[in-house]
Write a protein that holds these residues in place. Structure first.
Motif, PDB file in Angstrom:
ATOM      1  N   HIS A 142      27.996 -52.799  -9.974  1.00 17.67           N
ATOM      2  CA  HIS A 142      27.594 -51.464 -10.424  1.00 17.67           C
ATOM      3  C   HIS A 142      26.766 -50.777  -9.338  1.00 17.67           C
ATOM      4  O   HIS A 142      25.560 -51.003  -9.229  1.00 17.67           O
ATOM      5  CB  HIS A 142      26.782 -51.587 -11.720  1.00 17.67           C
ATOM      6  N   HIS A 171      26.517 -46.841  -7.371  1.00 15.39           N
ATOM      7  CA  HIS A 171      27.049 -45.474  -7.226  1.00 15.39           C
ATOM      8  C   HIS A 171      27.018 -45.064  -5.751  1.00 15.39           C
ATOM      9  O   HIS A 171      26.280 -44.156  -5.364  1.00 15.39           O
ATOM     10  CB  HIS A 171      26.221 -44.501  -8.076  1.00 15.39           C
ATOM     11  N   GLU A 177      31.197 -45.457 -16.440  1.00 19.66           N
ATOM     12  CA  GLU A 177      30.305 -45.994 -17.410  1.00 19.66           C
ATOM     13  C   GLU A 177      30.098 -45.008 -18.537  1.00 19.66           C
ATOM     14  O   GLU A 177      29.988 -43.800 -18.313  1.00 19.66           O
ATOM     15  CB  GLU A 177      28.977 -46.408 -16.762  1.00 19.66           C
ATOM     16  N   HIS A 181      25.586 -52.968 -18.669  1.00 19.90           N
ATOM     17  CA  HIS A 181      25.042 -52.908 -17.322  1.00 19.90           C
ATOM     18  C   HIS A 181      23.526 -52.670 -17.371  1.00 19.90           C
ATOM     19  O   HIS A 181      23.022 -52.067 -18.301  1.00 19.90           O
ATOM     20  CB  HIS A 181      25.804 -51.838 -16.516  1.00 19.90           C
ATOM     21  N   ASP A 217      22.897 -50.909  -9.500  1.00 22.35           N
ATOM     22  CA  ASP A 217      22.811 -49.533  -9.994  1.00 22.35           C
ATOM     23  C   ASP A 217      22.332 -48.574  -8.895  1.00 22.35           C
ATOM     24  O   ASP A 217      21.756 -47.533  -9.177  1.00 22.35           O
ATOM     25  CB  ASP A 217      21.898 -49.418 -11.222  1.00 22.35           C
TER      26      ASP A 217
END
Ligand SMILES: [Zn+2]
Length: 253
Positions: A5, A7, A94, A152, A202
């Motif tokens: 996970h 971005h 997500e 997550h 994340d």
């Protein structure tokens, strides 16, 4: 290592993305999943995923509630359809629920529809869950997904973790585990089966405390692994192996 996970399509990585991917390769961080968050951002997300050969998911995040939910969901299904044969496309999300954000009813509608898409297209789902575990567990029980998914950035008790486990879900363990006050999470990671976990950062969110760079990156993954090893009192090697297996199994790679 597989960051499940991150971005890395976000603007804060535009100026040094090449360099970051080089650093990651040097640290043996070789697999990344870039989650989808909003129709406006899918185009760039997919371009970055393609360029750097990252896995990706398609979905709408509860922080990016669209003005018209139905239209956005139609667009989502269209994108899913277009990407069905792309080997890098591995999940829905997500999506999820965030009690700290407004328009909770809309969030729930958007989330439930995405669970249905995950079911229809036989894909795992990546869930964002903040202060809403009881409701999410209820929705997931009702949805009865065949491919499961991941909660997550998990934060919750051993009891909550076990309920997700029963539903066939994995828990994404990220930078929060480095926080000495995250006792509940430490207990979950120390006590439950290693098969339950995958790792994530994340990025660019969730920078560990005391980190000088406010922007988080996948480069903190070795610290997360070390912390899991410390909590379970075993060496990092079997942990790396098992977590890698878990991710590959979850996303059917
Ligand atoms: Zn995210």
């Amino acid at each position: 290592m597989f960051d499940t996970h991150a971005h890395l399509d976000f603007e804060v990585f535009d100026h040094d993305r090449d360099e970051l991917f080089n650093h990651m390769r040097n640290k043996n961080i070789t697999k990344i999943l870039i989650p989808g968050v909003s129709p406006e951002l899918w185009f760039k997300q997919l371009a970055v995923a393609q360029q750097y050969q990252c896995y990706f998911s398609l979905g709408i995040h509860p922080w990016y509630l669209p003005e018209n939910i139905d239209t956005a969901l139609e667009e989502l299904e269209h994108q899913i359809y277009l990407n069905q044969t792309n080997p890098l496309f591995v999940a829905i999300g997500e999506c999820g629920l965030d009690k700290l954000r407004p328009e909770f009813e809309q969030q729930q509608a958007l989330c439930e529809q995405q669970l249905q898409l995950a079911k229809k297209y036989q894909l795992p789902v990546i869930l964002h869950a903040v202060k809403c575990h009881a409701l999410l567990i209820e929705l997931l029980t009702k949805a009865a997904l065949t491919k499961g998914g991941v909660i997550h950035g998990f934060y919750g008790s051993v009891e909550v973790a076990k309920q997700y486990q029963k539903l066939g879900f994995k828990l994404g363990i990220g930078g929060l585990i480095l926080n000495p006050r995250a006792k509940k999470l430490h207990k979950v990671v120390a006590e439950l089966s290693l098969e339950l976990f995958v790792i994530e950062t994340d990025s660019p969110s969730m920078s560990p405390e005391n980190q000088l760079d406010k922007r988080n990156t996948p480069l903190i993954l070795p610290l997360i692994i070390k912390k899991i090893a410390f909590l379970r009192q075993i060496s990092t090697v079997p942990i790396l192996e098992q977590l890698n297996r878990n991710s590959l199994q979850l996303f059917e790679l």
